[in-house]
Motif scaffolding. Structure first.
Motif, PDB file in Angstrom:
ATOM      1  N   ALA A  62     -44.633  23.523 -14.645  1.00 14.42           N
ATOM      2  CA  ALA A  62     -45.761  23.725 -13.728  1.00 14.42           C
ATOM      3  C   ALA A  62     -46.946  22.855 -14.137  1.00 14.42           C
ATOM      4  O   ALA A  62     -47.624  22.272 -13.285  1.00 14.42           O
ATOM      5  N   GLU A  63     -47.198  22.755 -15.437  1.00 13.94           N
ATOM      6  CA  GLU A  63     -48.299  21.916 -15.924  1.00 13.94           C
ATOM      7  C   GLU A  63     -48.081  20.451 -15.570  1.00 13.94           C
ATOM      8  O   GLU A  63     -48.997  19.773 -15.098  1.00 13.94           O
ATOM      9  N   SER A  64     -46.875  19.959 -15.761  1.00 14.56           N
ATOM     10  CA  SER A  64     -46.559  18.572 -15.406  1.00 14.56           C
ATOM     11  C   SER A  64     -46.684  18.341 -13.911  1.00 14.56           C
ATOM     12  O   SER A  64     -47.217  17.324 -13.471  1.00 14.56           O
ATOM     13  N   LEU A  65     -46.211  19.287 -13.133  1.00 11.07           N
ATOM     14  CA  LEU A  65     -46.256  19.167 -11.678  1.00 11.07           C
ATOM     15  C   LEU A  65     -47.693  19.210 -11.167  1.00 11.07           C
ATOM     16  O   LEU A  65     -48.062  18.447 -10.262  1.00 11.07           O
ATOM     17  N   ALA A  66     -48.521  20.054 -11.753  1.00 11.45           N
ATOM     18  CA  ALA A  66     -49.931  20.129 -11.351  1.00 11.45           C
ATOM     19  C   ALA A  66     -50.656  18.818 -11.669  1.00 11.45           C
ATOM     20  O   ALA A  66     -51.479  18.355 -10.883  1.00 11.45           O
ATOM     21  N   GLN A  67     -50.348  18.225 -12.807  1.00 11.32           N
ATOM     22  CA  GLN A  67     -50.950  16.938 -13.160  1.00 11.32           C
ATOM     23  C   GLN A  67     -50.526  15.847 -12.180  1.00 11.32           C
ATOM     24  O   GLN A  67     -51.332  15.029 -11.760  1.00 11.32           O
ATOM     25  N   ALA A  68     -49.251  15.841 -11.818  1.00  7.23           N
ATOM     26  CA  ALA A  68     -48.726  14.789 -10.940  1.00  7.23           C
ATOM     27  C   ALA A  68     -49.227  14.914  -9.510  1.00  7.23           C
ATOM     28  O   ALA A  68     -49.414  13.911  -8.822  1.00  7.23           O
ATOM     29  N   THR A  69     -49.455  16.145  -9.039  1.00  2.36           N
ATOM     30  CA  THR A  69     -49.815  16.362  -7.634  1.00  2.36           C
ATOM     31  C   THR A  69     -51.301  16.623  -7.415  1.00  2.36           C
ATOM     32  O   THR A  69     -51.764  16.572  -6.277  1.00  2.36           O
ATOM     33  N   SER A  70     -52.028  16.948  -8.462  1.00  2.18           N
ATOM     34  CA  SER A  70     -53.438  17.358  -8.383  1.00  2.18           C
ATOM     35  C   SER A  70     -53.628  18.619  -7.543  1.00  2.18           C
ATOM     36  O   SER A  70     -54.690  18.848  -6.968  1.00  2.18           O
ATOM     37  N   LEU A  71     -52.596  19.436  -7.459  1.00  2.00           N
ATOM     38  CA  LEU A  71     -52.654  20.714  -6.751  1.00  2.00           C
ATOM     39  C   LEU A  71     -52.262  21.834  -7.713  1.00  2.00           C
ATOM     40  O   LEU A  71     -51.455  21.618  -8.614  1.00  2.00           O
ATOM     41  N   PRO A  72     -52.822  23.026  -7.524  1.00  2.00           N
ATOM     42  CA  PRO A  72     -52.376  24.159  -8.336  1.00  2.00           C
ATOM     43  C   PRO A  72     -50.906  24.456  -8.057  1.00  2.00           C
ATOM     44  O   PRO A  72     -50.434  24.324  -6.916  1.00  2.00           O
ATOM     45  N   VAL A  73     -50.188  24.855  -9.093  1.00  2.00           N
ATOM     46  CA  VAL A  73     -48.757  25.110  -8.988  1.00  2.00           C
ATOM     47  C   VAL A  73     -48.460  26.500  -9.522  1.00  2.00           C
ATOM     48  O   VAL A  73     -48.986  26.891 -10.566  1.00  2.00           O
ATOM     49  N   ILE A  74     -47.624  27.224  -8.802  1.00  2.00           N
ATOM     50  CA  ILE A  74     -47.088  28.478  -9.319  1.00  2.00           C
ATOM     51  C   ILE A  74     -45.572  28.427  -9.198  1.00  2.00           C
ATOM     52  O   ILE A  74     -45.022  27.782  -8.310  1.00  2.00           O
ATOM     53  N   ILE A  75     -44.922  29.098 -10.127  1.00  2.00           N
ATOM     54  CA  ILE A  75     -43.476  29.261 -10.078  1.00  2.00           C
ATOM     55  C   ILE A  75     -43.217  30.752 -10.112  1.00  2.00           C
ATOM     56  O   ILE A  75     -43.739  31.467 -10.969  1.00  2.00           O
ATOM     57  N   CYS A  76     -42.438  31.218  -9.140  1.00  2.00           N
ATOM     58  CA  CYS A  76     -42.216  32.652  -8.971  1.00  2.00           C
ATOM     59  C   CYS A  76     -40.738  32.984  -9.056  1.00  2.00           C
ATOM     60  O   CYS A  76     -39.896  32.144  -8.716  1.00  2.00           O
ATOM     61  N   ASP A  77     -40.439  34.206  -9.495  1.00  2.00           N
ATOM     62  CA  ASP A  77     -39.104  34.721  -9.272  1.00  2.00           C
ATOM     63  C   ASP A  77     -39.136  35.362  -7.884  1.00  2.00           C
ATOM     64  O   ASP A  77     -40.061  35.103  -7.121  1.00  2.00           O
ATOM     65  N   ARG A  78     -38.205  36.189  -7.542  1.00  2.00           N
ATOM     66  CA  ARG A  78     -38.196  36.749  -6.179  1.00  2.00           C
ATOM     67  C   ARG A  78     -39.326  37.748  -5.937  1.00  2.00           C
ATOM     68  O   ARG A  78     -39.622  38.080  -4.796  1.00  2.00           O
ATOM     69  N   ASP A  79     -39.977  38.199  -7.011  1.00  2.00           N
ATOM     70  CA  ASP A  79     -40.979  39.247  -6.861  1.00  2.00           C
ATOM     71  C   ASP A  79     -42.370  38.904  -7.374  1.00  2.00           C
ATOM     72  O   ASP A  79     -43.345  39.387  -6.829  1.00  2.00           O
ATOM     73  N   HIS A  80     -42.463  38.121  -8.458  1.00  2.00           N
ATOM     74  CA  HIS A  80     -43.733  37.903  -9.138  1.00  2.00           C
ATOM     75  C   HIS A  80     -43.917  36.444  -9.539  1.00  2.00           C
ATOM     76  O   HIS A  80     -42.956  35.705  -9.676  1.00  2.00           O
ATOM     77  N   CYS A  81     -45.158  36.096  -9.807  1.00  2.00           N
ATOM     78  CA  CYS A  81     -45.479  34.793 -10.366  1.00  2.00           C
ATOM     79  C   CYS A  81     -45.166  34.836 -11.865  1.00  2.00           C
ATOM     80  O   CYS A  81     -45.636  35.722 -12.565  1.00  2.00           O
ATOM     81  N   ILE A  82     -44.372  33.866 -12.344  1.00  2.00           N
ATOM     82  CA  ILE A  82     -44.013  33.842 -13.766  1.00  2.00           C
ATOM     83  C   ILE A  82     -44.635  32.676 -14.511  1.00  2.00           C
ATOM     84  O   ILE A  82     -44.650  32.670 -15.740  1.00  2.00           O
ATOM     85  N   ALA A  83     -45.135  31.663 -13.781  1.00  2.00           N
ATOM     86  CA  ALA A  83     -45.746  30.499 -14.425  1.00  2.00           C
ATOM     87  C   ALA A  83     -46.767  29.897 -13.467  1.00  2.00           C
ATOM     88  O   ALA A  83     -46.614  29.974 -12.252  1.00  2.00           O
ATOM     89  N   ALA A  84     -47.811  29.280 -14.050  1.00  2.00           N
ATOM     90  CA  ALA A  84     -48.859  28.680 -13.212  1.00  2.00           C
ATOM     91  C   ALA A  84     -49.573  27.587 -13.977  1.00  2.00           C
ATOM     92  O   ALA A  84     -49.632  27.590 -15.203  1.00  2.00           O
ATOM     93  N   LEU A  87     -41.544  16.047  -5.249  1.00  2.00           N
ATOM     94  CA  LEU A  87     -41.685  16.536  -6.622  1.00  2.00           C
ATOM     95  C   LEU A  87     -41.416  18.034  -6.720  1.00  2.00           C
ATOM     96  O   LEU A  87     -40.752  18.496  -7.657  1.00  2.00           O
ATOM     97  N   ALA A  88     -41.917  18.812  -5.756  1.00  2.00           N
ATOM     98  CA  ALA A  88     -41.667  20.254  -5.750  1.00  2.00           C
ATOM     99  C   ALA A  88     -40.180  20.537  -5.540  1.00  2.00           C
ATOM    100  O   ALA A  88     -39.613  21.438  -6.175  1.00  2.00           O
ATOM    101  N   SER A  89     -39.528  19.749  -4.695  1.00  2.00           N
ATOM    102  CA  SER A  89     -38.091  19.918  -4.457  1.00  2.00           C
ATOM    103  C   SER A  89     -37.279  19.605  -5.709  1.00  2.00           C
ATOM    104  O   SER A  89     -36.335  20.323  -6.042  1.00  2.00           O
ATOM    105  N   VAL A  90     -37.666  18.553  -6.412  1.00  2.00           N
ATOM    106  CA  VAL A  90     -36.983  18.197  -7.657  1.00  2.00           C
ATOM    107  C   VAL A  90     -37.185  19.302  -8.690  1.00  2.00           C
ATOM    108  O   VAL A  90     -36.246  19.687  -9.390  1.00  2.00           O
ATOM    109  N   ALA A  91     -38.409  19.838  -8.778  1.00  2.00           N
ATOM    110  CA  ALA A  91     -38.692  20.915  -9.726  1.00  2.00           C
ATOM    111  C   ALA A  91     -37.823  22.139  -9.437  1.00  2.00           C
ATOM    112  O   ALA A  91     -37.229  22.721 -10.352  1.00  2.00           O
ATOM    113  N   ALA A  92     -37.731  22.523  -8.172  1.00  2.00           N
ATOM    114  CA  ALA A  92     -36.933  23.690  -7.794  1.00  2.00           C
ATOM    115  C   ALA A  92     -35.457  23.460  -8.111  1.00  2.00           C
ATOM    116  O   ALA A  92     -34.774  24.340  -8.650  1.00  2.00           O
ATOM    117  N   SER A  93     -34.969  22.278  -7.807  1.00  2.00           N
ATOM    118  CA  SER A  93     -33.577  21.941  -8.090  1.00  2.00           C
ATOM    119  C   SER A  93     -33.313  21.957  -9.593  1.00  2.00           C
ATOM    120  O   SER A  93     -32.313  22.501 -10.062  1.00  2.00           O
TER     121      SER A  93
END
Length: 178
Positions: free
Chosen positions: A63-85, A164-170
């Motif tokens: 998430a930290e790398s993705l936020a740096q690359a996109t200049s947007l806030p990033v969250i990563i969630c499981d099916r219920d909660h945010c687990i990383a930001a 980039l978000a698609s690559v991260a999810a994959s």
């Protein structure tokens, strides 16, 4: 622990039914995996299992790398909660429940991108909208989502951000297979 006042008996095959009210409140669906714990005091505890939750530390770094690359806030969630930001106050978002809008993105199993975020909030109680949402799929099952959120500067997601978000999810989906 919160008492519900509901009592269930174990059947002859060792099964117990989790009441519908609890399943609805805890967002437990048919086929969801549950972890079973026991305590010293003799309690048996069921907890929803989150395969992506096992990767929380790794997901935070991604998430930290993705936020740096996109200049947007990033969250990563499981099916219920945010687990990383990253790019947003972790206190504001970690462990927050996902909204029905983000659940719909996961259920549709496809990437989405929004220009206007008025009605597409990712997390309950967080006033930032979804710019890009990509489900994390592992072994054919949706495990969570990578979300690029709106920022304070009005930045929009471009095609590179979506990729980039698609690559991260994959990548996160593949990491769960290891």
């Amino acid at each position: 622990m919160k008492a519900t006042g509901i009592v269930r008996r174990i059947d002859d095959l060792g099964r117990v039914v989790i009441p519908k009210e609890i399943r609805r409140t805890m967002r437990i669906r048919e086929g969801d995996p549950l972890e079973i714990y026991t305590s010293v005091g003799g309690e048996v505890i069921f907890k929803k299992y989150s395969p992506i939750g096992e990767l929380a530390e790794f997901a935070t770094q991604y998430a930290e790398s993705l936020a740096q690359a996109t200049s947007l806030p990033v969250i990563i969630c499981d099916r219920d909660h945010c687990i990383a930001a990253s790019g947003i106050s972790k206190k504001e978002v970690l462990e927050r429940r996902v909204t029905s809008a983000l659940e719909d993105i996961m259920e549709q199993r496809r990437s989405v991108s929004y220009e206007n975020d008025d009605y597409h909030m990712a997390l309950e109680g967080v006033k930032r909208g979804i710019r890009v949402g990509v489900p994390i799929i592992n072994a054919g099952d949706v495990s969570g989502a990578v979300v690029l959120m709106s920022d304070d500067n009005g930045n929009k997601a471009n095609d590179s951000d979506i990729k980039l978000a698609s690559v991260a999810a994959s990548f996160l989906g593949k990491q769960m297979e290891c």
